[in-house]
Design a protein around this motif. Sequence first.
Motif, PDB file in Angstrom:
ATOM      1  N   GLY A 158       0.804  -1.213   0.000  1.00 58.14           N
ATOM      2  CA  GLY A 158       0.000   0.000   0.000  1.00 58.14           C
ATOM      3  C   GLY A 158       0.839   1.265   0.000  1.00 58.14           C
ATOM      4  N   GLY A 175      -2.198   2.470  -3.598  1.00 58.34           N
ATOM      5  CA  GLY A 175      -2.452   1.602  -2.441  1.00 58.34           C
ATOM      6  C   GLY A 175      -2.062   0.163  -2.691  1.00 58.34           C
ATOM      7  N   SER A 227      -7.669   6.748   6.821  1.00 60.54           N
ATOM      8  CA  SER A 227      -8.300   5.886   5.822  1.00 60.54           C
ATOM      9  C   SER A 227      -9.811   5.997   5.863  1.00 60.54           C
ATOM     10  CB  SER A 227      -7.897   4.430   6.061  1.00 60.54           C
ATOM     11  OG  SER A 227      -6.511   4.308   5.992  1.00 60.54           O
TER      12      SER A 227
END
Lengths: 426, 172
Positions: free
Chosen positions: A64, A316, A396
Amino acid sequence: MGFPHKPHARETVVLSKYFGDADARTYKGWVKRGGYEMLAQALTMEPAKLIDVVKESGLRGRGGAGFPTGLKWSFMPKEKKKPHYLCVNADESEPGTFKDREIMRWTPHALLEGSAIAAHAIQAEVVYIYIRGEFTEPWTFMDRALAEASAAKVFGPIKIYLHRGAGAYICGEETALMNSIEGKRGNPRIKPPFPAAAGVFGMPTTINNVETLAAVPHILKQGAAWYKGMSLSSPKSTGTKLFSVCGHVQKAGNYEVTMGFPLKDLLYELCGGMRPGRTLKACIPGGSSVPILNREETESCLLDYEGVVEKGSMLGSGGVIVFDDSTDMVYQIMRLARFYAHESCAQCTQCREGTAWTTKILERILAGQGKMADLDLLLDLSENMTGKTICVLSDSCAAPVVSGIKRFKNEFEDYIAGRRRPVIMA
Amino acid sequence: MSVTAHPTPAGTEAYEPVFTGPTLEQLGEIIARYPTKQAALLPALWMVQRARGWISDRNMAEVAEVLGLTPAYVKGVVTFYTMYHQHPVGKHFVQVCTTSPCNICGAEAVTKAFLETTGAKELGATSPDGKRTVIEVECLGACGFATPVLVDDDFIESVTPDKVPELVRKYK
């Protein structure tokens, strides 16, 4: 070979070459396909030389963050004064991502070989492969492969162990993973110290993603120049990448393409496009933690670290979630926020409270009880959840909310103004 | 989604130690993989759950003793991880993924079908015959195979509501 579909002519098949080929799961089958040759060679090489090859290839972390792998390895102490460890992050839990699962269940030896090579490069004698608890099938194949390869004594002095998680998304965060291996709650640690200085059991540690390590034997075999040459756009993104495509496409699955491949072609050619009569509405290109793209951004996006950033999102983990015009974006953003609220480890206030309240406010909007001021409230909350916590779980949660309000504000307003029928929450 | 059915008051459940004979030996082998005994905690808890179906307070105390930890510490770890059952569950434990990628592919209908077919009244509850507990889980990591369902240790891909009755029959 290919799984669950035959590879498309435009795929560049390196890691996924043996997906769907059950014989490649066995030690004998893997050796027959040239497996473990590179490990034998690597074990005779100077660790510094191995690190140079990986640095030269341009390989970047596939979990990521996209951090250069060779550089990460070079942070480990050159002079070994304490035990060194390698942790393999096989806690794949990022919604939209299911590539490591495929590597482990079809080519478990590829991961074992890459792990042992990396361990030699960083002078680690012990490798822990942390597999999420729900991955019962990958565990079975990894366990079997490890037993076979260990019996054949291919790992030299390196010991490899599997460690099973028990249901916690946050354990995919590197320091939380280390705490989990140590038998603790999976709370992320404050950095510094970074893992190369004090990682698992307080010792110098490197942690790499499954896909990153699986690429290493190929780089050794075909050379850094070959890997570096696989780049369709930015020279800073090299090699192939597995993209897990899911949601509203005709053919969901893993696709391996060269870095810089157009997202539009991936969706419309390789995945067969949208369902009949449907059009693309939005796409999350790198797992649920990255900002949502609208149709125009998606169709002009190039799939490499730089290309996706240019469109306002991130590459990501390569988990591509596709939403067509039937999607209720407000509901899906609430569903993502609920995921983060459920998975917050709760040690930072901004995250513990922020993820929970974000979910509640979104549920209120969906229930037809929202106010226009709620949108500003959500943005304000998100602002306070970004860059202020020990790890990035909080950030996130904010990513889909902020990008969602920016790009699909009218859908939120429809619920608030009563133009859309409220959703009855389960 | 936590499991709320059949709460057993702490200390009143039937207790039988897990770590005796071959199981204790097996744990010894696992402990040897790590520089600290504590690191064998997650594997030890898995061994308890495999043997007993869930992890009682008494068994947590047993694990604490075997690994040189306190019962409170062990409970702290058990409560962090969602896969450890702190209460008895049905004979078969059904986990349906309902996170966004599965949600847009119809996961909520799959959950509903499981509840209806098993007779479990709500998520986290066990069916009246004690055979099946159904819960929603967050991302099982198989989004391209929506909707994945984990029944005990069996990972089942691409479940649709029409396949649910057959699945429920299979896990008697």
